[in-house]
Scaffold this motif. Sequence first.
Motif, PDB file in Angstrom:
ATOM      1  N   ARG A  39     -33.553  62.418  52.872  1.00  0.00           N
ATOM      2  CA  ARG A  39     -34.200  61.040  52.841  1.00  0.00           C
ATOM      3  C   ARG A  39     -35.527  61.262  52.425  1.00  0.00           C
ATOM      4  O   ARG A  39     -36.101  60.654  51.518  1.00  0.00           O
ATOM      5  CB  ARG A  39     -34.341  60.564  54.514  1.00  0.00           C
ATOM      6  N   HIS A  40     -36.473  62.638  52.794  1.00  0.00           N
ATOM      7  CA  HIS A  40     -37.609  62.788  52.243  1.00  0.00           C
ATOM      8  C   HIS A  40     -37.653  63.029  50.667  1.00  0.00           C
ATOM      9  O   HIS A  40     -38.300  62.619  49.949  1.00  0.00           O
ATOM     10  CB  HIS A  40     -38.491  63.633  52.750  1.00  0.00           C
ATOM     11  N   ARG A  41     -36.665  63.662  50.228  1.00  0.00           N
ATOM     12  CA  ARG A  41     -36.203  64.062  48.842  1.00  0.00           C
ATOM     13  C   ARG A  41     -36.188  62.701  48.006  1.00  0.00           C
ATOM     14  O   ARG A  41     -36.815  62.618  46.878  1.00  0.00           O
ATOM     15  CB  ARG A  41     -35.124  64.899  48.642  1.00  0.00           C
ATOM     16  N   SER A  42     -35.376  61.790  48.596  1.00  0.00           N
ATOM     17  CA  SER A  42     -35.328  60.362  47.999  1.00  0.00           C
ATOM     18  C   SER A  42     -36.423  59.733  47.874  1.00  0.00           C
ATOM     19  O   SER A  42     -36.632  59.127  46.809  1.00  0.00           O
ATOM     20  CB  SER A  42     -33.960  59.690  48.468  1.00  0.00           C
ATOM     21  N   VAL A  43     -37.121  59.568  48.814  1.00  0.00           N
ATOM     22  CA  VAL A  43     -38.311  58.934  48.673  1.00  0.00           C
ATOM     23  C   VAL A  43     -39.428  59.603  47.720  1.00  0.00           C
ATOM     24  O   VAL A  43     -39.857  58.762  46.781  1.00  0.00           O
ATOM     25  CB  VAL A  43     -39.081  58.625  50.055  1.00  0.00           C
ATOM     26  N   PHE A  44     -39.286  60.911  47.736  1.00  0.00           N
ATOM     27  CA  PHE A  44     -40.264  61.510  46.759  1.00  0.00           C
ATOM     28  C   PHE A  44     -39.763  61.376  45.401  1.00  0.00           C
ATOM     29  O   PHE A  44     -40.454  60.977  44.392  1.00  0.00           O
ATOM     30  CB  PHE A  44     -40.258  63.095  47.079  1.00  0.00           C
ATOM     31  N   ALA A  45     -38.494  61.391  45.080  1.00  0.00           N
ATOM     32  CA  ALA A  45     -37.917  61.181  43.838  1.00  0.00           C
ATOM     33  C   ALA A  45     -38.093  59.508  43.330  1.00  0.00           C
ATOM     34  O   ALA A  45     -38.505  59.479  42.101  1.00  0.00           O
ATOM     35  CB  ALA A  45     -36.150  61.585  43.778  1.00  0.00           C
ATOM     36  N   LYS A  46     -38.018  58.602  44.213  1.00  0.00           N
ATOM     37  CA  LYS A  46     -38.435  57.412  43.908  1.00  0.00           C
ATOM     38  C   LYS A  46     -39.811  57.251  43.322  1.00  0.00           C
ATOM     39  O   LYS A  46     -40.248  56.724  42.598  1.00  0.00           O
ATOM     40  CB  LYS A  46     -38.226  56.415  45.048  1.00  0.00           C
ATOM     41  N   PHE A  47     -40.685  58.003  44.024  1.00  0.00           N
ATOM     42  CA  PHE A  47     -42.190  57.894  43.920  1.00  0.00           C
ATOM     43  C   PHE A  47     -42.324  58.644  42.569  1.00  0.00           C
ATOM     44  O   PHE A  47     -43.262  58.079  41.613  1.00  0.00           O
ATOM     45  CB  PHE A  47     -42.876  58.621  44.978  1.00  0.00           C
ATOM     46  N   LEU A  48     -41.576  59.465  42.191  1.00  0.00           N
ATOM     47  CA  LEU A  48     -41.928  60.400  40.750  1.00  0.00           C
ATOM     48  C   LEU A  48     -41.157  59.590  39.668  1.00  0.00           C
ATOM     49  O   LEU A  48     -41.852  59.257  38.665  1.00  0.00           O
ATOM     50  CB  LEU A  48     -41.137  61.595  40.766  1.00  0.00           C
ATOM     51  N   ALA A  49     -40.197  58.672  40.068  1.00  0.00           N
ATOM     52  CA  ALA A  49     -39.474  57.815  38.856  1.00  0.00           C
ATOM     53  C   ALA A  49     -40.445  56.434  38.574  1.00  0.00           C
ATOM     54  O   ALA A  49     -40.468  55.806  37.640  1.00  0.00           O
ATOM     55  CB  ALA A  49     -38.083  57.481  39.453  1.00  0.00           C
ATOM     56  N   SER A  50     -41.135  56.050  39.640  1.00  0.00           N
ATOM     57  CA  SER A  50     -42.113  54.897  39.470  1.00  0.00           C
ATOM     58  C   SER A  50     -43.177  55.123  38.794  1.00  0.00           C
ATOM     59  O   SER A  50     -43.614  56.222  38.118  1.00  0.00           O
ATOM     60  CB  SER A  50     -42.339  54.306  40.859  1.00  0.00           C
TER      61      SER A  50
END
Length: 50
Positions: A39-50
């Motif tokens: 879950r944390h990785r996906s939130v981090f990935a979304k942050f990097l993608a934005s």
Amino acid sequence: MNAELEYTMMQHHASELRQAAAEQRRVREALKDRKGERRHRSVFAKFLAS
């Protein structure tokens, strides 16, 4: 059956049940930790993608 033998067998069975419960607990904890990491990785990935 001999009472002492029966008592020893019940102790052994109880010990096996405790070991199995501890193993299941470890598995559940590991799965819970992995879900949290994912879950944390996906939130981090979304942050990097934005």
